[in-house]
Design a protein around this motif. Sequence first.
Motif, PDB file in Angstrom:
ATOM      1  N   SER A  50      56.082  50.648  33.289  1.00 25.02           N
ATOM      2  CA  SER A  50      55.942  50.929  34.705  1.00 25.02           C
ATOM      3  C   SER A  50      57.136  50.345  35.458  1.00 25.02           C
ATOM      4  N   GLN A  51      57.475  50.978  36.583  1.00 23.64           N
ATOM      5  CA  GLN A  51      58.494  50.382  37.449  1.00 23.64           C
ATOM      6  C   GLN A  51      57.965  49.152  38.173  1.00 23.64           C
ATOM      7  N   PHE A  52      56.649  48.979  38.207  1.00 21.01           N
ATOM      8  CA  PHE A  52      56.091  47.760  38.797  1.00 21.01           C
ATOM      9  C   PHE A  52      56.397  46.579  37.885  1.00 21.01           C
ATOM     10  N   LEU A  53      56.840  45.463  38.458  1.00 22.57           N
ATOM     11  CA  LEU A  53      57.133  44.265  37.678  1.00 22.57           C
ATOM     12  C   LEU A  53      55.849  43.523  37.341  1.00 22.57           C
ATOM     13  N   GLU A  54      55.963  42.578  36.416  1.00 25.37           N
ATOM     14  CA  GLU A  54      54.786  41.845  35.948  1.00 25.37           C
ATOM     15  C   GLU A  54      54.035  41.185  37.098  1.00 25.37           C
ATOM     16  N   HIS A  55      54.756  40.505  37.988  1.00 28.02           N
ATOM     17  CA  HIS A  55      54.063  39.790  39.067  1.00 28.02           C
ATOM     18  C   HIS A  55      53.384  40.753  40.036  1.00 28.02           C
ATOM     19  N   GLU A  56      53.912  41.974  40.172  1.00 24.95           N
ATOM     20  CA  GLU A  56      53.275  42.970  41.040  1.00 24.95           C
ATOM     21  C   GLU A  56      51.955  43.444  40.439  1.00 24.95           C
TER      22      GLU A  56
ATOM     23  N   GLN B 120      50.126  41.772  38.364  1.00 25.72           N
ATOM     24  CA  GLN B 120      49.192  40.642  38.380  1.00 25.72           C
ATOM     25  C   GLN B 120      48.550  40.463  39.754  1.00 25.72           C
ATOM     26  N   GLU B 121      49.317  40.713  40.798  1.00 29.12           N
ATOM     27  CA  GLU B 121      48.845  40.424  42.149  1.00 29.12           C
ATOM     28  C   GLU B 121      48.148  41.602  42.825  1.00 29.12           C
ATOM     29  N   ASP B 122      48.420  42.836  42.372  1.00 24.85           N
ATOM     30  CA  ASP B 122      47.914  44.012  43.076  1.00 24.85           C
ATOM     31  C   ASP B 122      47.185  44.954  42.117  1.00 24.85           C
ATOM     32  N   PRO B 123      45.839  44.916  42.079  1.00 26.55           N
ATOM     33  CA  PRO B 123      45.072  45.790  41.184  1.00 26.55           C
ATOM     34  C   PRO B 123      45.345  47.275  41.409  1.00 26.55           C
ATOM     35  N   GLU B 124      45.681  47.667  42.648  1.00 27.99           N
ATOM     36  CA  GLU B 124      45.939  49.074  42.929  1.00 27.99           C
ATOM     37  C   GLU B 124      47.155  49.574  42.150  1.00 27.99           C
TER      38      GLU B 124
ATOM     39  N   ALA C  70      43.950  45.132  33.931  1.00 25.68           N
ATOM     40  CA  ALA C  70      43.111  46.321  34.047  1.00 25.68           C
ATOM     41  C   ALA C  70      41.665  45.950  34.376  1.00 25.68           C
ATOM     42  N   MET C  71      41.128  44.956  33.674  1.00 25.97           N
ATOM     43  CA  MET C  71      39.747  44.553  33.939  1.00 25.97           C
ATOM     44  C   MET C  71      39.602  43.984  35.348  1.00 25.97           C
ATOM     45  N   LYS C  72      40.629  43.254  35.795  1.00 26.72           N
ATOM     46  CA  LYS C  72      40.613  42.729  37.163  1.00 26.72           C
ATOM     47  C   LYS C  72      40.606  43.869  38.174  1.00 26.72           C
ATOM     48  N   ALA C  73      41.233  44.996  37.815  1.00 27.28           N
ATOM     49  CA  ALA C  73      41.274  46.166  38.698  1.00 27.28           C
ATOM     50  C   ALA C  73      40.022  47.028  38.567  1.00 27.28           C
ATOM     51  N   GLY C  74      39.074  46.615  37.729  1.00 23.73           N
ATOM     52  CA  GLY C  74      37.838  47.369  37.548  1.00 23.73           C
ATOM     53  C   GLY C  74      37.984  48.571  36.645  1.00 23.73           C
TER      54      GLY C  74
END
Length: 442
Positions: free
Chosen positions: A188-194, A196-200, A229-233
């Motif tokens: 993904s273009q999203f970085l690891e910290h993104e 981790q911090e944003d389930p969306e 993933a589990m944190k994001a439901g």
Amino acid sequence: MIRMHGEYRRHLRSGIRIPVILSYANHTIETQTLDISAGGLRLKRPDRVYIRPCEVIDVDFPGKPGMKVTATVTHTGRSHIGLQFNRRRFSENELSKLYGTAPTWQRLTARSKRALWRNSRRFAVFLANTYLRTFVHALARPHFLFAVYGNKQQVGSYFTPGMAKRMPPNIVLGFIRNADMRGLLVASQFLEHELQEDPEKVRLYLDQLQRDYPDVQRIALVGRLPNFAMKAGIEINEPLVDGSLGTRYMIWDVARQMRERPQYSQQTSIVVLGGAGRIGNAVCQDLTGMYDKVIGFDPRYEEDREITTERGTVLQTSSLAHLQDEKLFIGLTHHGDAILELQQHISPGALIADDTHPCISLTARERLRVRQITVEKVVLSHEEFLMWPRMPAWNNRDIPGCLVEALVLLRQPDAGEGDFSAFCQEAEFLGFTGRLISPLDE
């Protein structure tokens, strides 16, 4: 075990050529370097000279007092000799002094080669994900995906921010083959910290992945991605694979090998750092079959709790006192360098098998080495596995444990439905083997 192709290429290469003097078995030989790194050398092999692998030699740099090193021969070729330093690493200042003795044209050539390789890889990734993306998919026809993420430094190895704006959200970074099964490494273009911090952003990543590849049979989730993933439901159902069985098998196989080393043959206990985690808790139970006592260390435990099973005992603790007399450790912390918070409580001579994401860094390993604490990386291998190009800090023939579960399920879909012992038997039958290797110096 047979050395895997490319395993010896652990060090960043400089391409600097300066004279050296080798001393071994009452012989003195003059030659020159082909490459220099913090942890080793590649030398030009003198005519009519054969030095066997595993032989220990002294290397002296003329005109550079205090730079003499002892090294072990790791490999030999027709025209070169590869060396790995024994209990010594060159500092950045020492490397700069050595590089400074080389002609200007050599230094410029070395820098140009590194820049050319980095930019070539970036350009290849850009092409594969823009003009050639349809062709890449048609050519690969993947049976599985390995869904990964990275930090800013890792992502920078593959593309620049300007390139990212012209590429799709999920980027193909490599090709994977295991026997007749083909797969793609996709990030993904999203970085690891993104993530981790944003389930969306996690939902966007995995939803888009399944839309882009509706026909793949398995999607293996790297590292902490199942937790995100589990944190994001998000329920991890087929084709998603959380990789826990593969990781547990890898650690189980490696923990057995750790005890087989002569210096640790009398050890009856082992510590799992991160024992309260999703994988760590299961690993503690797995290892009771081979160790009398398994110490699950984790700051999240509020009090000591001893659990007795039919096979052994698990001590769940956050007390640092329980680490001091132990020699064997499994690293499963949330971040590899978290180990530095514990180093004062780990005895010299200890061995840490690292399966953290991201792994224990080179800087942290050097600090641990000063305390005579050894770090080795946990990987799985298969004689018919290949990943190209390799992931950062990985050899291209070593397999992350979280990918192995997907590879096993592609062969035996029912292997994930039974108990852990049944999965281990199937993975072993298919030829997957846990290994401890020296981490790459990057």
